[in-house]
Motif scaffolding. Structure first.
Motif, PDB file in Angstrom:
ATOM      1  N   THR A 187      10.752  -8.794   5.853  1.00 38.94           N
ATOM      2  CA  THR A 187      10.406  -9.295   4.413  1.00 38.94           C
ATOM      3  C   THR A 187      10.087  -8.289   3.596  1.00 38.94           C
ATOM      4  OG1 THR A 187       8.189 -10.555   3.776  1.00 38.94           O
ATOM      5  CG2 THR A 187       7.862  -9.051   5.379  1.00 38.94           C
ATOM      6  N   VAL A 188       9.401  -8.701   2.632  1.00 38.54           N
ATOM      7  CA  VAL A 188       8.869  -7.701   1.681  1.00 38.54           C
ATOM      8  C   VAL A 188       7.276  -8.253   1.323  1.00 38.54           C
ATOM      9  CG1 VAL A 188       9.891  -8.275  -0.548  1.00 38.54           C
ATOM     10  CG2 VAL A 188       8.787  -5.886  -0.293  1.00 38.54           C
ATOM     11  N   ALA A 189       6.510  -7.231   1.573  1.00 36.57           N
ATOM     12  CA  ALA A 189       4.960  -7.729   1.084  1.00 36.57           C
ATOM     13  C   ALA A 189       4.147  -6.537   0.385  1.00 36.57           C
ATOM     14  CB  ALA A 189       4.129  -8.067   1.974  1.00 36.57           C
ATOM     15  N   VAL A 190       3.754  -6.685  -0.593  1.00 36.74           N
ATOM     16  CA  VAL A 190       3.285  -5.750  -1.458  1.00 36.74           C
ATOM     17  C   VAL A 190       1.952  -5.990  -2.068  1.00 36.74           C
ATOM     18  CG1 VAL A 190       3.676  -4.334  -3.764  1.00 36.74           C
ATOM     19  CG2 VAL A 190       5.589  -5.374  -2.513  1.00 36.74           C
ATOM     20  N   VAL A 191       0.980  -4.901  -1.884  1.00 41.67           N
ATOM     21  CA  VAL A 191      -0.506  -4.735  -2.358  1.00 41.67           C
ATOM     22  C   VAL A 191      -0.452  -3.789  -3.429  1.00 41.67           C
ATOM     23  CG1 VAL A 191      -2.939  -4.570  -1.809  1.00 41.67           C
ATOM     24  CG2 VAL A 191      -1.167  -5.810  -0.072  1.00 41.67           C
ATOM     25  N   TRP A 192      -0.981  -4.097  -4.460  1.00 44.35           N
ATOM     26  CA  TRP A 192      -1.376  -3.159  -5.511  1.00 44.35           C
ATOM     27  C   TRP A 192      -2.595  -3.371  -6.500  1.00 44.35           C
ATOM     28  CZ3 TRP A 192       1.679  -7.372  -6.148  1.00 44.35           C
ATOM     29  CH2 TRP A 192       1.637  -8.183  -7.143  1.00 44.35           C
ATOM     30  N   PHE A 193      -2.769  -2.329  -7.140  1.00 42.65           N
ATOM     31  CA  PHE A 193      -4.206  -2.321  -8.154  1.00 42.65           C
ATOM     32  C   PHE A 193      -3.514  -2.888  -9.286  1.00 42.65           C
ATOM     33  CE2 PHE A 193      -7.111  -0.373 -11.159  1.00 42.65           C
ATOM     34  CZ  PHE A 193      -8.227  -1.040 -10.776  1.00 42.65           C
ATOM     35  N   GLN A 246      -6.524  -6.011 -15.048  1.00 35.15           N
ATOM     36  CA  GLN A 246      -7.764  -6.895 -14.453  1.00 35.15           C
ATOM     37  C   GLN A 246      -8.800  -6.398 -13.626  1.00 35.15           C
ATOM     38  OE1 GLN A 246      -7.728 -10.102 -15.777  1.00 35.15           O
ATOM     39  NE2 GLN A 246      -5.697  -9.723 -16.654  1.00 35.15           N
ATOM     40  N   ARG A 247      -8.223  -4.783 -13.326  1.00 38.80           N
ATOM     41  CA  ARG A 247      -9.404  -4.070 -12.433  1.00 38.80           C
ATOM     42  C   ARG A 247      -9.412  -5.162 -11.127  1.00 38.80           C
ATOM     43  NH1 ARG A 247      -9.206   0.820 -14.059  1.00 38.80           N
ATOM     44  NH2 ARG A 247     -11.096   1.135 -12.823  1.00 38.80           N
ATOM     45  N   GLN A 248      -8.390  -5.443 -10.438  1.00 34.68           N
ATOM     46  CA  GLN A 248      -8.430  -6.424  -9.333  1.00 34.68           C
ATOM     47  C   GLN A 248      -7.033  -5.784  -8.097  1.00 34.68           C
ATOM     48  OE1 GLN A 248      -7.676 -10.333 -11.088  1.00 34.68           O
ATOM     49  NE2 GLN A 248      -9.472 -10.746 -11.062  1.00 34.68           N
ATOM     50  N   LEU A 254     -13.001  -1.155  -3.412  1.00 33.48           N
ATOM     51  CA  LEU A 254     -11.669  -1.532  -3.078  1.00 33.48           C
ATOM     52  C   LEU A 254     -11.014  -0.817  -2.184  1.00 33.48           C
ATOM     53  CD1 LEU A 254     -10.524  -2.368  -7.005  1.00 33.48           C
ATOM     54  CD2 LEU A 254     -11.624  -4.288  -5.380  1.00 33.48           C
ATOM     55  N   LEU A 255     -10.596  -1.559  -1.107  1.00 32.29           N
ATOM     56  CA  LEU A 255     -10.085  -0.892  -0.023  1.00 32.29           C
ATOM     57  C   LEU A 255      -8.881  -1.534   0.612  1.00 32.29           C
ATOM     58  CD1 LEU A 255     -13.202   0.685   1.787  1.00 32.29           C
ATOM     59  CD2 LEU A 255     -11.952   1.850   0.341  1.00 32.29           C
ATOM     60  N   VAL A 282      -8.154   1.810  -2.993  1.00 32.84           N
ATOM     61  CA  VAL A 282      -7.236   1.051  -4.321  1.00 32.84           C
ATOM     62  C   VAL A 282      -7.694   1.199  -5.670  1.00 32.84           C
ATOM     63  CG1 VAL A 282      -6.445  -1.087  -4.846  1.00 32.84           C
ATOM     64  CG2 VAL A 282      -6.795  -0.732  -2.464  1.00 32.84           C
ATOM     65  N   GLY A 283      -6.880   1.977  -6.166  1.00 37.18           N
ATOM     66  CA  GLY A 283      -7.257   2.296  -7.839  1.00 37.18           C
ATOM     67  C   GLY A 283      -6.253   2.483  -8.652  1.00 37.18           C
ATOM     68  N   PRO A 284      -6.056   3.104  -9.648  1.00 41.10           N
ATOM     69  CA  PRO A 284      -4.841   2.968 -10.750  1.00 41.10           C
ATOM     70  C   PRO A 284      -3.911   3.736 -10.066  1.00 41.10           C
ATOM     71  CG  PRO A 284      -7.027   3.635 -11.988  1.00 41.10           C
ATOM     72  CD  PRO A 284      -7.488   3.504 -10.592  1.00 41.10           C
ATOM     73  N   GLY A 285      -2.680   3.419  -9.973  1.00 41.51           N
ATOM     74  CA  GLY A 285      -1.453   3.730  -9.484  1.00 41.51           C
ATOM     75  C   GLY A 285      -1.108   3.367  -8.117  1.00 41.51           C
ATOM     76  N   PHE A 286      -2.045   2.638  -7.513  1.00 44.46           N
ATOM     77  CA  PHE A 286      -1.874   2.276  -5.731  1.00 44.46           C
ATOM     78  C   PHE A 286      -0.893   1.174  -5.775  1.00 44.46           C
ATOM     79  CE2 PHE A 286      -2.853  -0.561  -2.499  1.00 44.46           C
ATOM     80  CZ  PHE A 286      -2.726   0.365  -1.422  1.00 44.46           C
ATOM     81  N   CYS A 287       0.335   1.374  -5.085  1.00 42.56           N
ATOM     82  CA  CYS A 287       1.016   0.300  -4.677  1.00 42.56           C
ATOM     83  C   CYS A 287       1.387   0.512  -3.480  1.00 42.56           C
ATOM     84  CB  CYS A 287       2.137   0.163  -5.659  1.00 42.56           C
ATOM     85  SG  CYS A 287       3.292  -1.230  -5.342  1.00 42.56           S
ATOM     86  N   LEU A 288       1.336  -0.451  -2.541  1.00 40.89           N
ATOM     87  CA  LEU A 288       1.703  -0.404  -0.798  1.00 40.89           C
ATOM     88  C   LEU A 288       2.880  -1.313  -0.809  1.00 40.89           C
ATOM     89  CD1 LEU A 288       1.655   0.843   1.914  1.00 40.89           C
ATOM     90  CD2 LEU A 288      -0.505  -0.692   2.227  1.00 40.89           C
ATOM     91  N   ALA A 289       4.018  -1.069  -0.299  1.00 39.04           N
ATOM     92  CA  ALA A 289       4.848  -2.132  -0.022  1.00 39.04           C
ATOM     93  C   ALA A 289       5.182  -1.852   1.600  1.00 39.04           C
ATOM     94  CB  ALA A 289       6.302  -2.012  -0.658  1.00 39.04           C
TER      95      ALA A 289
END
Length: 265
Positions: A2-8, A12-14, A145-146, A167-174
């Motif tokens: 798969t590919v699953a991604v979590v990002w800031f 929306q600040r979410q 945000l963690l 988790v903040g600006p620029g955060f992106c984890l795949a």
């Protein structure tokens, strides 16, 4: 895989997350209707008298995974059954934090992987029952945000580690087999491409055989985590909302459709 991604999401600040829906086994595709984005509800209670308990905390977090679906789904089911039934120990002041929930996934996940691994046939590689996951949201204790990445591996036995991400600006984890491809496409042309746009392109162009199906997404806001409908154009170039791959308007519940506040690439 798969590919699953979590990002800031800075606008929306979410915390946002998304994944494909393809479940694979070896070089084959098991199905394109798999779910990889989940809510983790947490309910804490305290004894207030004989056969009387009061709720002291009600939260929800996000969960995405890559790897073995049977290991991940059984782990999620057990963790949620536990997390909705937390009771403070008598005489102890407790305050739940997101790290506790990540450790619960680590604990249960190791047990599930070990049991499945012990029952694999001779033709199955032990790594086929491994899965990685990310548990994320607003930590009730730290009010931050963690994201907690749980990574598993096999050496002499099943091993797992937890990596903490602020988790903040620029955060992106795949995570997953398509993570490297995703990261490369996101940085194409020297300019960061929005994650939903990258995932949509990966699915529409079928850039990898183990990434496919439909797009699924979720959002963490002040009210907790929720899975979101996806707005897309159909074959007639009309905008439609789908929820986990099913057209929202087609769900047979009288007087209702599924989902609200949809997202789109």
């Amino acid at each position: 895989m798969t590919v699953a991604v979590v990002w800031f999401n800075e606008a929306q600040r979410q915390i946002w997350c998304a994944a494909d829906s393809r479940l694979s086994k070896g070089a084959g595709v098991l199905m394109d209707g798999g779910v990889k984005v989940f809510e983790v509800p947490v309910v804490c209670r305290k004894e207030a008298g004989e056969f009387n308990w009061v709720v002291t905390g009600d939260y929800s977090f996000g969960f995405v995974f890559s790897g073995s679906s049977i290991s991940a789904l059984s782990t999620h089911a057990i963790v949620v059954a536990m997390s909705k039934n937390l009771v403070e120990r008598q005489g102890e002041e407790s305050s739940i934090c997101l790290e506790d929930i990540a450790k619960l996934f680590q604990f249960v996940g190791e047990r599930q992987i070990k049991e499945i691994g012990e029952r694999l046939g001779a033709t199955e590689h032990p790594s086929s029952c491994l899965f990685d996951c990310v548990v994320f949201g607003i930590c009730p204790k730290k009010r931050a945000l963690l994201a907690f990445e749980v990574k598993t591996s096999i050496a002499e036995g099943v091993m797992s580690e937890i990596i903490v991400h602020e988790v903040g600006p620029g955060f992106c984890l795949a995570i997953g087999s398509g993570a490297e491809t995703f990261n490369s496409m996101m940085k194409a042309g020297g300019k960061r491409v929005p994650p939903l746009t990258v995932l949509t392109k990966m699915l529409s162009e079928e850039v990898r055989p183990d990434v496919g199906g439909y797009l699924q997404a979720g959002v963490v806001g002040e009210g907790g985590f929720r899975v979101c409908p996806i707005i897309e154009k159909n074959s007639e170039n009309t905008l439609v909302a789908s929820f986990l791959g099913i057209e929202a308007e087609s769900v047979p519940i009288k007087g209702y459709v599924i989902g609200y506040l949809a997202v789109g690439a």
